[in-house]
Scaffold this motif. Structure first.
Motif, PDB file in Angstrom:
ATOM      1  N   LEU A  40       0.786  -1.201   0.117  1.00 13.86           N
ATOM      2  CA  LEU A  40      -0.103   0.130  -0.084  1.00 13.86           C
ATOM      3  C   LEU A  40       0.872   1.284  -0.095  1.00 13.86           C
ATOM      4  N   SER A  41       0.617   2.185  -0.892  1.00 13.37           N
ATOM      5  CA  SER A  41       1.566   3.262  -1.012  1.00 13.37           C
ATOM      6  C   SER A  41       1.370   4.286   0.048  1.00 13.37           C
ATOM      7  N   ASN A  42       0.541   4.359   0.664  1.00  8.97           N
ATOM      8  CA  ASN A  42       0.195   5.525   1.909  1.00  8.97           C
ATOM      9  C   ASN A  42       0.100   4.824   3.182  1.00  8.97           C
ATOM     10  N   PHE A  43       0.845   3.298   3.325  1.00  8.89           N
ATOM     11  CA  PHE A  43       0.842   2.656   4.651  1.00  8.89           C
ATOM     12  C   PHE A  43       2.110   2.919   5.294  1.00  8.89           C
ATOM     13  N   GLY A  44       2.101   3.469   6.623  1.00 10.43           N
ATOM     14  CA  GLY A  44       3.304   3.419   7.376  1.00 10.43           C
ATOM     15  C   GLY A  44       3.814   4.744   7.371  1.00 10.43           C
ATOM     16  N   MET A  45       4.974   5.067   7.874  1.00 13.78           N
ATOM     17  CA  MET A  45       5.463   6.357   8.060  1.00 13.78           C
ATOM     18  C   MET A  45       6.898   6.412   7.042  1.00 13.78           C
ATOM     19  N   SER A  46       6.836   7.882   6.666  1.00 18.26           N
ATOM     20  CA  SER A  46       7.877   8.417   5.674  1.00 18.26           C
ATOM     21  C   SER A  46       9.125   8.609   6.298  1.00 18.26           C
ATOM     22  N   ASP A  47       9.955   8.730   5.619  1.00 22.14           N
ATOM     23  CA  ASP A  47      11.236   9.268   5.987  1.00 22.14           C
ATOM     24  C   ASP A  47      11.417  10.877   5.880  1.00 22.14           C
ATOM     25  N   TYR A  48      11.769  11.454   7.346  1.00 25.55           N
ATOM     26  CA  TYR A  48      11.569  12.942   7.093  1.00 25.55           C
ATOM     27  C   TYR A  48      13.050  13.675   7.179  1.00 25.55           C
ATOM     28  N   ARG A  49      14.188  12.895   6.850  1.00 29.44           N
ATOM     29  CA  ARG A  49      15.540  13.295   6.901  1.00 29.44           C
ATOM     30  C   ARG A  49      15.726  14.637   6.015  1.00 29.44           C
ATOM     31  N   TYR A  50      14.815  14.743   4.966  1.00 29.66           N
ATOM     32  CA  TYR A  50      14.940  15.691   4.253  1.00 29.66           C
ATOM     33  C   TYR A  50      14.672  17.064   4.814  1.00 29.66           C
ATOM     34  N   LEU A  51      13.682  17.019   5.864  1.00 29.54           N
ATOM     35  CA  LEU A  51      13.311  18.378   6.554  1.00 29.54           C
ATOM     36  C   LEU A  51      14.145  19.004   7.493  1.00 29.54           C
ATOM     37  N   SER A  52      14.105  20.153   7.515  1.00 33.19           N
ATOM     38  CA  SER A  52      15.408  20.859   8.260  1.00 33.19           C
ATOM     39  C   SER A  52      15.221  21.110   9.753  1.00 33.19           C
ATOM     40  N   GLY A  53      13.788  21.382  10.244  1.00 29.59           N
ATOM     41  CA  GLY A  53      13.646  21.529  11.377  1.00 29.59           C
ATOM     42  C   GLY A  53      12.979  20.651  12.313  1.00 29.59           C
ATOM     43  N   LYS A  54      13.035  20.591  13.648  1.00 23.39           N
ATOM     44  CA  LYS A  54      12.619  19.504  14.308  1.00 23.39           C
ATOM     45  C   LYS A  54      10.837  19.734  14.187  1.00 23.39           C
ATOM     46  N   GLU A  55      10.591  21.043  14.337  1.00 26.55           N
ATOM     47  CA  GLU A  55       9.173  21.224  14.413  1.00 26.55           C
ATOM     48  C   GLU A  55       8.351  20.981  12.739  1.00 26.55           C
ATOM     49  N   ASP A  56       9.283  21.231  11.997  1.00 24.79           N
ATOM     50  CA  ASP A  56       8.709  20.768  10.505  1.00 24.79           C
ATOM     51  C   ASP A  56       8.496  19.012  10.787  1.00 24.79           C
ATOM     52  N   ILE A  57       9.405  18.286  11.040  1.00 20.99           N
ATOM     53  CA  ILE A  57       9.268  16.967  10.979  1.00 20.99           C
ATOM     54  C   ILE A  57       8.160  16.654  11.984  1.00 20.99           C
ATOM     55  N   ALA A  58       8.221  17.151  12.940  1.00 23.30           N
ATOM     56  CA  ALA A  58       7.046  16.768  14.125  1.00 23.30           C
ATOM     57  C   ALA A  58       5.777  17.015  13.425  1.00 23.30           C
ATOM     58  N   ARG A  59       5.461  18.298  12.924  1.00 24.54           N
ATOM     59  CA  ARG A  59       4.132  18.596  12.197  1.00 24.54           C
ATOM     60  C   ARG A  59       4.027  17.357  11.045  1.00 24.54           C
ATOM     61  N   ALA A  60       4.790  17.131  10.212  1.00 27.60           N
ATOM     62  CA  ALA A  60       4.592  16.149   9.154  1.00 27.60           C
ATOM     63  C   ALA A  60       4.194  14.645   9.676  1.00 27.60           C
ATOM     64  N   ILE A  61       5.013  14.241  10.767  1.00 28.73           N
ATOM     65  CA  ILE A  61       4.836  12.985  11.793  1.00 28.73           C
ATOM     66  C   ILE A  61       3.261  13.105  12.094  1.00 28.73           C
ATOM     67  N   ILE A  62       2.921  14.103  12.597  1.00 28.84           N
ATOM     68  CA  ILE A  62       1.510  14.096  13.396  1.00 28.84           C
ATOM     69  C   ILE A  62       0.544  14.021  12.400  1.00 28.84           C
ATOM     70  N   GLU A  63       0.569  14.496  11.330  1.00 31.26           N
ATOM     71  CA  GLU A  63      -0.410  14.436  10.126  1.00 31.26           C
ATOM     72  C   GLU A  63      -0.199  12.883   9.358  1.00 31.26           C
ATOM     73  N   GLU A  64       0.841  12.181   9.372  1.00 28.71           N
ATOM     74  CA  GLU A  64       1.097  11.131   8.902  1.00 28.71           C
ATOM     75  C   GLU A  64       0.403   9.993  10.105  1.00 28.71           C
ATOM     76  N   ILE A  65       0.574  10.466  11.296  1.00 25.55           N
ATOM     77  CA  ILE A  65      -0.010   9.330  12.259  1.00 25.55           C
ATOM     78  C   ILE A  65      -1.520   9.559  12.201  1.00 25.55           C
ATOM     79  N   LYS A  66      -2.206  10.525  12.203  1.00 27.64           N
ATOM     80  CA  LYS A  66      -3.538  10.549  12.016  1.00 27.64           C
ATOM     81  C   LYS A  66      -4.056  10.134  10.952  1.00 27.64           C
ATOM     82  N   ASN A  67      -3.402  10.188   9.742  1.00 25.36           N
ATOM     83  CA  ASN A  67      -3.877   9.582   8.520  1.00 25.36           C
ATOM     84  C   ASN A  67      -3.787   8.088   8.488  1.00 25.36           C
TER      85      ASN A  67
END
Length: 122
Positions: A40-67
């Protein structure tokens, strides 16, 4: 999953809202790597090493957890996902407040995706 339970020798029957089954599924969903652990293409958590800030990574992970929970674990409803501020870049942790869909019973979870640590805290 039912086949794996039988093969593992667990002979007790699971109900649709068995907490252990829900936790096993959430652990699988939230500790899977997107586009690697599932077809499934949208199953699981992405790799966010390309994002620069901790807050940006946290926001992206929060949305992915919810979805991910909304798509792949319909037995619970997420009320809130909170980023836990900690010292050190590698310590991204989250509290997940949810309720069981069938009876509204609260469920509080803790997730540290870097260490692949997931647990029920309430």
């Amino acid at each position: 999953m039912a086949l794996l339970i039988k093969l593992a020798g667990k002979d007790r029957l699971r109900t649709a809202y068995d907490i252990e089954s829900i936790i096993d599924n959430l652990d699988n969903i939230l500790n899977s790597v997107r586009n690697y652990d599932s077809f499934l293409s949208n199953f699981g958590m992405s790799d966010y090493r390309y994002l620069s800030g901790k807050e940006d990574i946290a926001r992206a992970i929060i949305e992915e957890i919810k979805n991910n929970i909304k798509l792949y674990e319909p037995r619970i409803r997420v009320q809130e996902v909170t980023f836990i501020q900690e010292i050190g870049f590698s310590h991204l942790s989250f509290n997940i407040d949810a309720v069981l869909s069938d009876n509204g019973k609260p469920l509080k979870l803790f997730l540290n995706p870097v260490n692949k640590h997931f647990q029920v805290i309430q």
